[in-house]
Design an enzyme around this catalytic site. Structure first.
Site, PDB file in Angstrom:
ATOM      1  N   ASP A 239     114.618  -0.590  10.843  1.00 45.72           N
ATOM      2  CA  ASP A 239     115.513   0.041  10.047  1.00 45.72           C
ATOM      3  C   ASP A 239     116.771  -0.009  10.737  1.00 45.72           C
ATOM      4  O   ASP A 239     117.047   0.752  11.810  1.00 45.72           O
ATOM      5  CB  ASP A 239     115.228   1.583   9.562  1.00 45.72           C
ATOM      6  CG  ASP A 239     116.032   1.745   8.441  1.00 45.72           C
ATOM      7  OD1 ASP A 239     117.294   1.503   8.392  1.00 45.72           O
ATOM      8  OD2 ASP A 239     115.327   2.690   7.392  1.00 45.72           O
ATOM      9  N   SER A 265     111.859  -2.913   7.595  1.00 45.29           N
ATOM     10  CA  SER A 265     113.122  -2.327   7.748  1.00 45.29           C
ATOM     11  C   SER A 265     113.382  -1.235   6.587  1.00 45.29           C
ATOM     12  O   SER A 265     112.492  -0.475   6.882  1.00 45.29           O
ATOM     13  CB  SER A 265     114.203  -3.589   7.717  1.00 45.29           C
ATOM     14  OG  SER A 265     115.428  -3.197   7.816  1.00 45.29           O
ATOM     15  N   HIS A 266     114.329  -1.258   6.023  1.00 45.79           N
ATOM     16  CA  HIS A 266     114.759  -0.039   5.185  1.00 45.79           C
ATOM     17  C   HIS A 266     114.002  -0.243   3.961  1.00 45.79           C
ATOM     18  O   HIS A 266     113.693   0.997   3.175  1.00 45.79           O
ATOM     19  CB  HIS A 266     116.065  -0.393   5.045  1.00 45.79           C
ATOM     20  CG  HIS A 266     116.816   0.989   4.336  1.00 45.79           C
ATOM     21  ND1 HIS A 266     116.579   1.942   5.003  1.00 45.79           N
ATOM     22  CD2 HIS A 266     117.481   1.093   3.426  1.00 45.79           C
ATOM     23  CE1 HIS A 266     117.438   3.170   4.448  1.00 45.79           C
ATOM     24  NE2 HIS A 266     117.836   2.648   3.223  1.00 45.79           N
ATOM     25  N   MET A 267     113.516  -1.211   3.054  1.00 47.18           N
ATOM     26  CA  MET A 267     113.213  -1.263   2.071  1.00 47.18           C
ATOM     27  C   MET A 267     111.540  -1.716   2.058  1.00 47.18           C
ATOM     28  O   MET A 267     111.130  -2.917   1.893  1.00 47.18           O
ATOM     29  CB  MET A 267     113.707  -2.101   0.845  1.00 47.18           C
ATOM     30  CG  MET A 267     115.209  -1.959   0.738  1.00 47.18           C
ATOM     31  SD  MET A 267     115.144  -0.302  -0.256  1.00 47.18           S
ATOM     32  CE  MET A 267     117.048  -0.366  -0.807  1.00 47.18           C
TER      33      MET A 267
END
Length: 285
Positions: A239, A265-267
């Site tokens: 992330d 990562s972020h999603m």
């Protein structure tokens, strides 16, 4: 009860769009989305978990398919959106629930936790910022602008409110072999909705209010220490927005918290659904 329902309700004068799945008699889960997306990020999760749980996912004012009142009619601050989301839970009769917090949903949901701890059964945090460790060097430029704004700095900060910036929320930090897991309609829908007249300026105003969330960190942490909610922390190792070191910080205040670091990562719901689902199902049961 696997059918997903798409509903609307007026809350404090704003039409709130929300998705609903499952039997209301079963344990409730409130799902709070992040930036720049909406409740659409939870569609698959809601369908799969609807056999055992009652799930509700609202869109914030100005996000997704909820109403987008002007800034003269609605204050776009995290504090006010949190108040609106709490009023939403009351409007639909949600009395006690597990709360799922992602990105922007973390400071919004934690304000609900602080103000109404009796309503919170369990806590699920997915890449959600409540400790300073999450805001690493990548935040320096943003923090500098918030404290000492200039037109030149604004131009740099504003750059994330773009088509590329929206796509980056899904793709940034991901190893190349995971990029095919990101569906193009996700970020394209986000970007289309952000292009409504005045929406980018609203997003900019809300982003500048993020400093108020950081000032709330000690209060959020006091809530953790005081109420010790059962907590599941899930984080993406790559992330670029919230450092992975923050995931372990939750154990300072909730020693019994489960912490899981995934190679995403972020999603994470977009790229690591098969890993997130069993973690959530086991935790919720």
């Amino acid at each position: 009860m696997a059918q997903l329902f798409n509903r609307k309700i007026k809350v404090n004068g704003v039409e709130i769009f929300y998705r609903e799945a499952g039997d209301r008699r079963k344990p409730a889960v409130l799902l709070l989305h992040g930036f720049p997306t909406s409740s659409v990020m939870f569609k698959t999760l809601m369908t799969v978990l609807s056999d055992d749980f009652y799930l509700v996912a609202p869109d914030y004012p100005g996000f997704g398919f909820s109403g987008f009142p002007s800034k003269d009619e609605f204050e776009y601050s995290f504090r006010n959106i949190a108040a609106c989301m709490h009023a939403f839970t009351e409007a639909i009769g949600l009395e006690r629930f597990t709360i799922f917090l992602n990105d922007y949903g973390c400071p919004i949901g934690l304000r609900i936790c602080v103000e109404h701890p009796e309503k919170i059964g369990r806590l699920i945090v997915m890449n959600g910022n409540a400790y300073e460790e999450g805001a690493g060097p990548q935040w320096d430029e943003m923090l500098d602008y918030w404290k000492n704004p200039t037109p030149e700095k604004k131009a740099k900060v504003y750059a994330f409110l773009s088509e590329e910036g929206t796509k980056a929320q899904y793709a940034a930090g991901l190893p190349d072999n995971l990029l095919p897991r990101v569906a193009p309609e996700t970020w394209m829908l986000d970007w289309q909705l952000m292009q409504r007249p005045g929406n980018l300026e609203m997003q900019y105003i809300l982003n500048c209010d993020y400093l108020d969330n950081m000032l709330m960190f000690p209060i959020f942490q006091l809530y953790f220490r005081t109420f010790q909610p059962p907590a599941l922390i899930i984080w993406g190792r790559y992330d670029p927005y919230f450092n992975v070191e923050e995931a372990h910080c939750y154990r300072r205040d909730i020693p019994g918290a489960e912490v899981h670091i995934l190679d995403g990562s972020h999603m994470l719901l977009e790229t690591h659904f098969d890993e997130v689902l069993p973690l959530m199902r086991e935790f919720l049961k």
